[in-house]
Write an enzyme that holds these catalytic residues in place. Structure first.
Site, PDB file in Angstrom:
ATOM      1  N   LYS A 115      43.651 -35.341 -11.186  1.00  0.00           N
ATOM      2  CA  LYS A 115      43.951 -33.962 -10.768  1.00  0.00           C
ATOM      3  C   LYS A 115      43.174 -33.656  -9.502  1.00  0.00           C
ATOM      4  O   LYS A 115      42.040 -34.112  -9.350  1.00  0.00           O
ATOM      5  CB  LYS A 115      43.503 -32.994 -11.887  1.00  0.00           C
ATOM      6  CG  LYS A 115      43.476 -31.531 -11.496  1.00  0.00           C
ATOM      7  CD  LYS A 115      42.993 -30.629 -12.642  1.00  0.00           C
ATOM      8  CE  LYS A 115      42.888 -29.187 -12.148  1.00  0.00           C
ATOM      9  NZ  LYS A 115      42.572 -28.242 -13.207  1.00  0.00           N
ATOM     10  N   GLU A 148      36.272 -16.039 -13.485  1.00  0.00           N
ATOM     11  CA  GLU A 148      35.767 -17.274 -14.104  1.00  0.00           C
ATOM     12  C   GLU A 148      34.246 -17.303 -14.135  1.00  0.00           C
ATOM     13  O   GLU A 148      33.593 -17.394 -13.095  1.00  0.00           O
ATOM     14  CB  GLU A 148      36.310 -18.467 -13.295  1.00  0.00           C
ATOM     15  CG  GLU A 148      36.113 -19.810 -13.934  1.00  0.00           C
ATOM     16  CD  GLU A 148      36.994 -20.878 -13.256  1.00  0.00           C
ATOM     17  OE1 GLU A 148      38.083 -20.543 -12.757  1.00  0.00           O
ATOM     18  OE2 GLU A 148      36.563 -22.028 -13.204  1.00  0.00           O
ATOM     19  N   GLU A 162      46.372 -29.998 -17.501  1.00  0.00           N
ATOM     20  CA  GLU A 162      45.540 -29.505 -16.389  1.00  0.00           C
ATOM     21  C   GLU A 162      44.361 -28.686 -16.951  1.00  0.00           C
ATOM     22  O   GLU A 162      43.227 -28.794 -16.478  1.00  0.00           O
ATOM     23  CB  GLU A 162      46.442 -28.623 -15.516  1.00  0.00           C
ATOM     24  CG  GLU A 162      45.853 -28.139 -14.236  1.00  0.00           C
ATOM     25  CD  GLU A 162      46.852 -27.228 -13.479  1.00  0.00           C
ATOM     26  OE1 GLU A 162      48.085 -27.391 -13.636  1.00  0.00           O
ATOM     27  OE2 GLU A 162      46.385 -26.337 -12.759  1.00  0.00           O
ATOM     28  N   ALA A 204      38.325 -27.264 -12.273  1.00  0.00           N
ATOM     29  CA  ALA A 204      39.192 -26.111 -11.989  1.00  0.00           C
ATOM     30  C   ALA A 204      39.245 -25.804 -10.499  1.00  0.00           C
ATOM     31  O   ALA A 204      40.200 -25.196 -10.019  1.00  0.00           O
ATOM     32  CB  ALA A 204      38.692 -24.880 -12.747  1.00  0.00           C
TER      33      ALA A 204
HETATM   34  C1  LIG Z   1      41.606 -22.516  -7.578  1.00  0.00           C
HETATM   35  C2  LIG Z   1      41.804 -21.269  -8.017  1.00  0.00           C
HETATM   36  O1  LIG Z   1      41.805 -20.940  -9.342  1.00  0.00           O
HETATM   37  C3  LIG Z   1      41.495 -21.884 -10.341  1.00  0.00           C
HETATM   38  C4  LIG Z   1      42.635 -22.759 -10.619  1.00  0.00           C
HETATM   39  C5  LIG Z   1      43.554 -22.448 -11.615  1.00  0.00           C
HETATM   40  C6  LIG Z   1      44.797 -23.278 -11.787  1.00  0.00           C
HETATM   41  O2  LIG Z   1      44.977 -24.257 -11.049  1.00  0.00           O
HETATM   42  O3  LIG Z   1      45.640 -22.967 -12.661  1.00  0.00           O
HETATM   43  C7  LIG Z   1      43.333 -21.360 -12.458  1.00  0.00           C
HETATM   44  C8  LIG Z   1      42.162 -20.659 -12.391  1.00  0.00           C
HETATM   45  C9  LIG Z   1      41.046 -21.092 -11.548  1.00  0.00           C
HETATM   46  O4  LIG Z   1      40.194 -21.893 -12.267  1.00  0.00           O
HETATM   47  C10 LIG Z   1      41.956 -20.128  -7.076  1.00  0.00           C
HETATM   48  O5  LIG Z   1      42.026 -18.988  -7.539  1.00  0.00           O
HETATM   49  O6  LIG Z   1      41.993 -20.364  -5.867  1.00  0.00           O
END
Ligand SMILES: C=C(O[C@@H]1C=C(C(=O)O)C=C[C@H]1O)C(=O)O
Length: 441
Positions: free
Chosen positions: A198, A247, A291, A353
């Site tokens: 990922k 987060e 994911e 993430a």
């Molecule tokens: C990378 C971001 O968010 C992150 C990525 C996410 C995803 O890929 O689904 C969800 C929440 C966050 O952990 C962002 O807001 O830029």
């Protein structure tokens, strides 16, 4: 003095005068913090706050409004302050522990933790208010320090400046849509070839504003629409980083630790509080679930090392935000003795993430693609008090403001089966959290 201050300045003057002798003993390398519990609910009537740093957390009823830097530095210096009560001398205040703000750089950068202790900080915990006045040894007399505290306190207790209308004059996406989507396709192909599992690809939207905006006003407006998030504005690189972060990388209270596993995203149209169809599809999607699992597994593996016990729900729930819904797994544990918030934050950051998995391979890939994140996007911002309790938030749903320029960032977790158009839409929805600040202008 400001008309809304409700006698606070006089109260502070008396408290400071009573500590004058201690201030005179301030030695090199020391920091003195004077914590004063404020009477009643006088501050609740204040018509807005200013200052150059603030942190608002509606779910906990906590808010910090701060200005100035009494001391700043790197992790070593913060550890010294935290570990030796004699170096960070605290005076007064029943519950108002002094605190420092700290940041870690974007996921793609390699700098160290940095921190500062504000000179003046108003602290709200529910209905209780206090003020914490701090000073490092910089050759000033106790009278000069006291005068500076009162001036800063007065400036914080003034409503935020008008700061211009937040009208967008121009914008530029980097990379452009075609290039970014091509990068997504390339990334998915690399994953299918087994290079990594990922990678979180991000992109920048640069705005030119008609006039500079006051970050304090932006925080107030973000708080109105993102009541479940940590909303903050911190001084950074000649401007301010503003974010509504959903987060929590780590929250520590005593030996209890909490971390949000957050990944997997669907639209939240906003018309109804919850978009049921999008939510069900999110939960049922193998791509979104794996994911998400990559993030939760990685956080759990790191926390295992630090914790005596660790609890992890067997299936994710949902976190509903103003523009998106995320799959959410909150992990909670009991720390082994001696483990600090900064140990946990530094180990967990950057989680998959905001980087990808495995971390180093994913970051090398982002580097190859030439992704250079600015501001503090995908970094960490937090606060820690003199007891070592505090909170570290991932800097997401964020913009860096300097004068009339704003730099917004958003990213999406790319997997083998990612659809470039859907991932682009996801970043659009994430950017909307900050763009909403300008929408009604
Ligand atoms: C990378 C971001 O968010 C992150 C990525 C996410 C995803 O890929 O689904 C969800 C929440 C966050 O952990 C962002 O807001 O830029």
């Amino acid at each position: 003095m400001n008309a809304n201050n409700n006698g606070i300045p006089g109260f502070l003057e008396r408290a400071i005068a009573a500590s004058g002798e201690t201030l005179a003993t301030l030695a090199p390398g020391e920091v003195i913090s004077l914590a004063i519990d404020l009477p009643g609910s006088t501050l609740a009537r204040c018509q807005g706050f200013s200052g150059d740093c603030r942190w608002v957390s509606p779910p906990t009823g906590r808010a910090f409004y701060a200005a100035g830097k009494a001391v700043e530095g790197s992790r070593d210096a913060l550890d010294r302050l935290l570990s030796q009560a004699g170096v960070w001398r605290r005076i007064g205040g029943a519950f108002a522990l002094p605190l420092a703000f700290f940041t870690l750089p974007p996921a793609t950068a390699k700098q160290d933790l940095s921190f500062f202790v504000p000179r003046v900080l108003f602290r709200r915990e529910g209905d209780a208010w206090s003020v914490i006045l701090s000073a490092g040894h910089d050759g000033r007399s106790p009278q000069e320090i006291a005068g500076d505290w009162l001036t800063l306190a007065d400036s914080i207790l003034s409503p935020a400046g008008l700061g211009g209308e937040a009208r967008i004059e121009g914008s530029e996406a980097t990379p452009d849509e075609t290039t970014w989507k091509a990068r997504v396709a390339e990334t998915s192909a690399a994953i299918r070839h087994g290079r990594f599992d990922k990678a979180v690809l991000a992109r920048r939207l640069a705005l030119r504003l008609a006039e500079p905006v006051d970050p304090n006003r932006l925080v107030d407006r973000l708080a109105a629409y993102n009541a479940g998030s940590n909303i903050f504005s911190l001084p950074h690189g000649g401007g301010h980083v503003v974010a509504a972060s959903p987060e929590r990388l780590a929250v520590k209270k005593g030996r209890d630790i909490l971390s949000d596993g957050l990944a997997g995203t669907a639209r939240n149209a906003g018309a109804a509080p919850v978009d049921d169809a999008a939510e069900s599809a999110l939960f049922a999607s193998a791509k979104e679930r794996s994911e998400h699992a990559i993030v939760v597994d990685a956080i759990a593996a790191d926390l295992e090392d630090f914790c005596e016990t660790l609890e992890r729900p067997s299936a994710p729930g949902f976190m509903h935000l103003s523009r998106v819904t995320h799959l959410w797994t909150p992990l909670s544990g009991r720390l082994k003795p001696g483990v600090g918030l900064l140990d946990v934050a530094e180990r967990l950051h950057p989680t998959p993430a905001v980087s990808g998995f495995p971390r180093e391979t994913a970051l090398a890939w982002l580097n190859e693609l030439g992704e250079e994140r600015d501001g503090l996007y995908s970094g960490v911002a937090g606060w820690i008090d003199a007891d070592g309790d505090g909170e570290a938030a991932v800097v997401l749903r964020t913009a860096f403001f300097a004068g009339r320029e704003a730099s917004l960032w958003a990213g999406a977790g790319i997997m083998a089966q990612s659809d470039p158009a859907a991932e682009w839409m996801e970043t659009e929805m994430k950017l909307a959290t900050m763009l909403d600040l300008f929408a009604d202008k």
